[in-house]
Design a protein around this motif. Sequence first.
Motif, PDB file in Angstrom:
ATOM      1  N   TRP A   1      61.943  47.519 122.937  1.00 49.80           N
ATOM      2  CA  TRP A   1      60.712  48.257 123.218  1.00 49.80           C
ATOM      3  C   TRP A   1      60.085  48.651 121.890  1.00 49.80           C
ATOM      4  O   TRP A   1      60.730  49.221 121.028  1.00 49.80           O
ATOM      5  N   ASP A   2      58.803  48.330 121.749  1.00 54.04           N
ATOM      6  CA  ASP A   2      58.026  48.733 120.569  1.00 54.04           C
ATOM      7  C   ASP A   2      56.689  49.246 121.073  1.00 54.04           C
ATOM      8  O   ASP A   2      55.728  48.497 121.205  1.00 54.04           O
ATOM      9  N   GLY A   3      56.631  50.553 121.360  1.00 55.53           N
ATOM     10  CA  GLY A   3      55.438  51.090 121.998  1.00 55.53           C
ATOM     11  C   GLY A   3      55.255  50.460 123.370  1.00 55.53           C
ATOM     12  O   GLY A   3      56.143  50.515 124.222  1.00 55.53           O
ATOM     13  N   ASP A   4      54.104  49.830 123.588  1.00 53.63           N
ATOM     14  CA  ASP A   4      53.839  49.176 124.869  1.00 53.63           C
ATOM     15  C   ASP A   4      54.394  47.754 124.926  1.00 53.63           C
ATOM     16  O   ASP A   4      54.361  47.125 125.992  1.00 53.63           O
ATOM     17  N   ALA A   5      54.883  47.240 123.820  1.00 49.43           N
ATOM     18  CA  ALA A   5      55.428  45.879 123.782  1.00 49.43           C
ATOM     19  C   ALA A   5      56.860  45.884 124.285  1.00 49.43           C
ATOM     20  O   ALA A   5      57.675  46.722 123.875  1.00 49.43           O
ATOM     21  N   VAL A   6      57.184  44.938 125.171  1.00 45.68           N
ATOM     22  CA  VAL A   6      58.531  44.785 125.704  1.00 45.68           C
ATOM     23  C   VAL A   6      58.952  43.331 125.498  1.00 45.68           C
ATOM     24  O   VAL A   6      58.300  42.415 125.984  1.00 45.68           O
ATOM     25  N   ILE A   7      60.050  43.120 124.787  1.00 41.63           N
ATOM     26  CA  ILE A   7      60.536  41.775 124.507  1.00 41.63           C
ATOM     27  C   ILE A   7      61.982  41.711 124.967  1.00 41.63           C
ATOM     28  O   ILE A   7      62.815  42.504 124.537  1.00 41.63           O
ATOM     29  N   TRP A   8      62.308  40.735 125.853  1.00 34.08           N
ATOM     30  CA  TRP A   8      63.620  40.749 126.499  1.00 34.08           C
ATOM     31  C   TRP A   8      64.415  39.465 126.306  1.00 34.08           C
ATOM     32  O   TRP A   8      65.326  39.158 127.074  1.00 34.08           O
TER      33      TRP A   8
END
Length: 223
Positions: A62-69
């Motif tokens: 999670w980076d603020g509103d960014a979600v990388i999975w």
Amino acid sequence: MTLKLIIGNKAYSSWSLRGWLACKQSGLHFDEMTVPLYDATWDERKREEDLAPSSGKVPILWDGDAVIWDSLAILEYLADKVGRERFWPKDEVARGMARAMAAEMHSGFLPLRRECPMNLRKTYEGMTISEETRNDALRILGLWAEARARFGKEGPYLFGTYSAADIMYAPIVSRFVTYGFTLPGFAQSYIEAVLAHPWMQEWYQSAQNEEWVIEKFENEPGK
């Protein structure tokens, strides 16, 4: 805003290890949260807000509103954020090979991954592996040999200095140790360098201190 990385059990979760190493390589501060996989509350926890965007898969950044999975996506996202030269070899030819090796690791070697799941708290001796797993191991050793011979002369890692390729193959290093693979000298030296890296030392120590046990990963393969 501080990055937040959600990972699974350090003893077992190979993809979490890759995501965590990518965060370390970025040099950015991040908070980590471990979610024990496959315990009695796992199905319920997968529906929680932090895990829901990935359908319960780890790692998740999670980076603020960014979600990388996805581990490779996390690596690439961080490389874009801090500069790709921190993750990939500077030489164009070496960089091309490193990316191809990372992609092959990301999508391939399924027999080895299935037959030899990551378990940092176990070692086995005298195991008999399938022909498919043996072929995977030989392919990996061939890639390592080529990378070291062509681009690894300036340091102990695949492309000399520590890079995204080493991050992607770190769990394979652990598997070769756990399952007692017989390795040529150059591969053994590379494995020793990876295991001696401070980040791997830190991860291994945390894995030893974990309280959680996943029984399906504790039984010797084939038994």
